[in-house]
Design an enzyme around this catalytic site. Structure first.
Site, PDB file in Angstrom:
ATOM      1  CB  CYS A  19      -0.920   0.038   1.221  1.00 42.56           C
ATOM      2  SG  CYS A  19      -1.908   1.543   1.239  1.00 42.56           S
ATOM      3  CB  CYS A  26      -1.722   4.428   4.668  1.00 40.62           C
ATOM      4  SG  CYS A  26      -3.225   3.890   3.841  1.00 40.62           S
ATOM      5  CB  SER A  27      -0.309   0.380   6.632  1.00 33.21           C
ATOM      6  OG  SER A  27      -1.383   0.913   7.385  1.00 33.21           O
ATOM      7  CB  CYS A  28      -4.667  -0.744   2.522  1.00 30.00           C
ATOM      8  SG  CYS A  28      -5.331   0.903   2.817  1.00 30.00           S
TER       9      CYS A  28
HETATM   10 FE    FE Z   1      -3.223   1.916   3.041  1.00 29.62          FE
END
Ligand code: FE
Length: 196
Positions: free
Chosen positions: A104, A107-109
C-alpha cells in the site's frame, strides 16, 4: 496514564463518535465490542495459509478464488469482514512467468482478516516507496532472488481494495495432504516477498 487507554486525538474523536452514535441509538456498544473482538481473534495468517493450500488441491476453488475472492472465501468459513466498509479482495496468482507483490503505497492497507496484523516493514516508507520502482531489489533484500525472465507485478492496495498473492505450489508436493500443504505457506509468501 494507564496502558490500555489511548489518549491520542484520533482515539478521542472515535470515543466522541461512539458516544454520539450510542446516544442516537445507532450503535449498540456491546455488539460493537463483540464484533471487534471476534474480528481480532479471527484475523490470522493461518487463514491465508488455508486459502492457498485449498487453491493448490482444488482447481475449482482456485478458479472461483481468482475470479471473485469475496464470494469464494465463505467456502472455508472466511470473509474479509470486520471493517465498516466492505473490502474487495483480489487474489493474484503467481505463474511460471509472473510473480506478484502487494503493497500500500499510501499507508498500510492489508488483508488483515487473512494475514493477521501487518509486519512493521510493510508499513515502512522504505518498502512502500521502493517496491514499485525497484521490486527486484526489494525482494533481494528479503533473500529472494527472482530470475530475470520472470516479470514482477506490484499491486497497490487502497481502503476499498486489498490483494493477496497465491504462491505457486512447491515442486514435488503431490503426495502431501491439504494440512501438510498449509504448513508450507508463509505470510511473506502471501505478500509476495517470499516464493511460498
Ligand atoms: Fe493503506
Amino acid at each position: 496514564m494507564s496502558d490500555d487507554h489511548d489518549d491520542s486525538p484520533i482515539a478521542a474523536r472515535v470515543r466522541e463518535l461512539e458516544a454520539v452514535l450510542e446516544e442516537k441509538g445507532l450503535l449498540d456498544p456491546v455488539e460493537l465490542d463483540q464484533v471487534l473482538e471476534a474480528f481480532a481473534h479471527r484475523s490470522s495468517p493461518a487463514n491465508g495459509f488455508r486459502v492457498a493450500a485449498r487453491a493448490w488441491i482444488d482447481s475449482g476453488f482456485e478458479k472461483r478464488l481468482l475470479e471473485d475472492a469475496n464470494s469464494a472465501l465463505p467456502e472455508l468459513g472466511l470473509s474479509m469482514g470486520g471493517g465498516l466498509q466492505p473490502q474487495r479482495l483480489q487474489v493474484v496468482a503467481n505463474t511460471e512467468s509472473v510473480h506478484n507483490v502487494i503493497v500500500c503505497t499510501l499507508c498500510s492497507c492489508y488483508p488483515l482478516s487473512l494475514l493477521g496484523p501487518s509486519p512493521t516493514w510493510y508499513k515502512s516508507p522504505a518498502y512502500r516507496s521502493k517496491v514499485v520502482s525497484h521490486p527486484r531489489e526489494v525482494l533481494r533484500q528479503f533473500g529472494f532472488t527472482l530470475p530475470d525472465d520472470i516479470e514482477i507485478q506490484v499491486w497497490d492496495a487502497t481502503a476499498e481494495s486489498r490483494y493477496m498473492v497465491l504462491p505457486r505450489r512447491p515442486a514435488n508436493t503431490e503426495h502431501l495432504t491439504e494440512d501438510e500443504l498449509v504448513k508450507l505457506v508463509t505470510r511473506n509468501g502471501l505478500i509476495g516477498t517470499a516464493p511460498v
